[in-house]
Design a protein around this motif. Structure first.
Motif, mmCIF file in Angstrom:
data_model
loop_
_atom_site.group_PDB
_atom_site.id
_atom_site.type_symbol
_atom_site.label_atom_id
_atom_site.label_comp_id
_atom_site.label_asym_id
_atom_site.label_seq_id
_atom_site.Cartn_x
_atom_site.Cartn_y
_atom_site.Cartn_z
ATOM 1 N N UNK A 38 1.009 -0.773 -0.236
ATOM 2 C CA UNK A 38 0.285 0.096 0.043
ATOM 3 C C UNK A 38 0.816 1.369 -0.366
ATOM 4 N N UNK A 39 1.917 1.608 -0.512
ATOM 5 C CA UNK A 39 2.860 2.581 -0.701
ATOM 6 C C UNK A 39 3.987 3.073 0.619
ATOM 7 N N UNK A 40 4.451 1.753 1.505
ATOM 8 C CA UNK A 40 4.374 1.471 2.485
ATOM 9 C C UNK A 40 5.970 0.952 2.665
ATOM 10 N N UNK A 41 7.256 1.165 2.781
ATOM 11 C CA UNK A 41 8.401 0.148 2.906
ATOM 12 C C UNK A 41 8.652 0.084 4.295
ATOM 13 N N UNK A 42 8.322 -1.488 4.278
ATOM 14 C CA UNK A 42 8.538 -1.791 5.998
ATOM 15 C C UNK A 42 9.616 -2.999 5.929
ATOM 16 N N UNK A 43 10.299 -2.721 7.059
ATOM 17 C CA UNK A 43 11.484 -4.103 7.242
ATOM 18 C C UNK A 43 10.803 -5.082 7.258
ATOM 19 N N UNK A 44 11.245 -6.357 7.102
ATOM 20 C CA UNK A 44 11.195 -7.864 7.364
ATOM 21 C C UNK A 44 11.741 -8.442 7.078
ATOM 22 N N UNK A 45 12.093 -9.625 7.626
ATOM 23 C CA UNK A 45 13.410 -10.706 7.494
ATOM 24 C C UNK A 45 12.347 -12.227 6.668
ATOM 25 N N UNK A 46 13.363 -12.387 5.645
ATOM 26 C CA UNK A 46 12.978 -12.998 4.855
ATOM 27 C C UNK A 46 13.645 -14.955 5.790
ATOM 28 N N UNK A 47 12.462 -15.485 6.080
ATOM 29 C CA UNK A 47 12.473 -17.039 6.914
ATOM 30 C C UNK A 47 12.919 -17.655 5.955
ATOM 31 N N UNK A 48 11.769 -17.711 4.869
ATOM 32 C CA UNK A 48 12.259 -19.683 3.947
ATOM 33 C C UNK A 48 11.877 -18.234 2.643
ATOM 34 N N UNK A 49 13.040 -18.928 1.620
ATOM 35 C CA UNK A 49 12.684 -18.075 0.638
ATOM 36 C C UNK A 49 12.969 -19.601 -1.121
ATOM 37 N N UNK A 50 11.956 -20.184 -2.077
ATOM 38 C CA UNK A 50 11.747 -20.916 -2.697
ATOM 39 C C UNK A 50 11.656 -20.446 -3.983
ATOM 40 N N UNK A 51 11.222 -20.593 -5.204
ATOM 41 C CA UNK A 51 11.116 -20.692 -6.026
ATOM 42 C C UNK A 51 9.514 -19.912 -6.698
ATOM 43 N N UNK A 52 8.570 -20.444 -5.637
ATOM 44 C CA UNK A 52 7.447 -20.656 -5.404
ATOM 45 C C UNK A 52 6.731 -18.981 -5.110
ATOM 46 N N UNK A 53 7.516 -19.255 -3.764
ATOM 47 C CA UNK A 53 7.031 -18.335 -2.193
ATOM 48 C C UNK A 53 8.162 -17.717 -1.790
ATOM 49 N N UNK A 54 7.622 -16.980 -0.342
ATOM 50 C CA UNK A 54 8.917 -16.916 0.772
ATOM 51 C C UNK A 54 7.443 -17.008 1.795
ATOM 52 N N UNK A 55 8.364 -16.838 3.448
ATOM 53 C CA UNK A 55 7.878 -16.725 4.288
ATOM 54 C C UNK A 55 8.818 -15.964 4.877
ATOM 55 N N UNK A 56 7.304 -14.689 5.406
ATOM 56 C CA UNK A 56 8.645 -13.346 5.839
ATOM 57 C C UNK A 56 7.785 -13.242 7.423
ATOM 58 N N UNK A 57 8.974 -12.946 8.077
ATOM 59 C CA UNK A 57 8.014 -12.444 9.591
ATOM 60 C C UNK A 57 8.303 -10.699 9.323
ATOM 61 N N UNK A 58 6.672 -10.336 10.042
ATOM 62 C CA UNK A 58 6.743 -9.518 9.762
ATOM 63 C C UNK A 58 6.962 -8.194 10.823
ATOM 64 N N UNK A 59 7.037 -6.653 11.105
ATOM 65 C CA UNK A 59 7.246 -5.932 12.099
ATOM 66 C C UNK A 59 6.350 -4.841 11.345
ATOM 67 N N UNK A 60 4.708 -4.857 11.155
ATOM 68 C CA UNK A 60 3.671 -4.899 10.630
ATOM 69 C C UNK A 60 2.717 -5.859 11.246
ATOM 70 N N UNK A 61 1.319 -4.478 10.946
ATOM 71 C CA UNK A 61 0.225 -5.165 11.143
ATOM 72 C C UNK A 61 -0.749 -5.109 10.275
ATOM 73 N N UNK A 62 -1.821 -5.805 10.435
ATOM 74 C CA UNK A 62 -3.174 -5.469 9.451
ATOM 75 C C UNK A 62 -2.800 -6.177 7.594
ATOM 76 N N UNK A 63 -1.669 -7.003 7.963
ATOM 77 C CA UNK A 63 -1.352 -8.256 6.396
ATOM 78 C C UNK A 63 -3.450 -8.545 6.375
ATOM 79 N N UNK A 64 -3.053 -8.983 5.299
ATOM 80 C CA UNK A 64 -4.603 -9.710 4.490
ATOM 81 C C UNK A 64 -4.536 -10.942 3.589
#
Length: 209
Positions: A38-64
């Motif tokens: 939504x136009x915001x830039x925020x830090x995250x940790x990338x825990x898993x990354x594959x060719x098809x997707x990623x698991x992210x650890x967030x420092x944000x809320x209200x992600x749907x």
């Protein structure tokens, strides 16, 4: 906060909430990313990354679920997709199209150095060079440095100390100046948890105002 690790896989499936990649060949590295939503830039940790997707650890809320977002890695490559699942503080991102994990990991060290994620900010700081102290506006910040707006003519490679409200003074070096702006590198990386807490405090101050 313990350092998180990133698991890379050649699988074309996106990581699941309890996915540990058992039985698969993977390379373990640490990676910090920037999440753009939504136009915001925020830090995250990338825990898993594959060719098809990623698991992210967030420092944000209200992600749907189903929300579109983009992750930018240090190499500057944007990875876009939609939220497949949310299990706070983690989420699963399904990429719009598979990525080449091997190419991502085998970038030549002779090429440009990856840039650490930069987060836009609006804060004033002081910069001390010897006995001279000036006030400047911080434009963006990363673990490794800061971009400031200032009328003071700092010289390239000048040794300075940058002080931001809520952070310890940072011994630093001026790397470039141009048109009223300066890029300054910290002598030591800011710990990620410390930077995250500082960004949260700045956000809370703006909301309270």
């Amino acid at each position: 906060m313990p350092i998180e690790t990133t698991l890379y896989s050649l699988s074309e499936r996106a990581p699941a909430p309890d996915d540990r990649r058992e039985g698969e060949r993977h390379l373990t590295l640490f990676r910090v990313g920037t999440m753009v939503v939504d136009g915001r830039r925020e830090l995250c940790l990338i825990k898993n990354l594959s060719a098809g997707g990623a698991m992210l650890r967030l420092y944000s809320e209200n992600i749907k679920l189903g929300q579109k977002l983009t992750v930018e890695l240090k190499c500057g490559q944007p990875l876009s997709g939609k939220v497949a699942w949310v299990r706070v503080p983690n989420l699963g991102l399904l990429f719009d199209k598979p990525v080449d994990v091997v190419a991502m990991l085998s970038q030549s060290e002779d090429g440009p150095r990856p840039r650490m994620p930069r987060i836009e900010t609006s804060s004033f700081c002081t910069i001390r060079e010897g006995a001279s102290v000036v006030r400047a506006r911080a434009c963006d910040i990363s673990q490794g440095g800061i971009k400031v707006e200032t009328d003071s003519p700092f010289g390239r490679n000048a040794e300075v100390v940058v002080s931001l409200p809520g952070l310890p003074p940072q011994p630093s070096v001026v790397r470039w100046t141009s048109d009223g702006f300066a890029g300054i590198t910290f002598n030591r990386l800011l710990p990620l948890p410390q930077l995250i807490d500082w960004l949260k405090a700045r956000s809370g101050s703006r909301n309270a105002a």
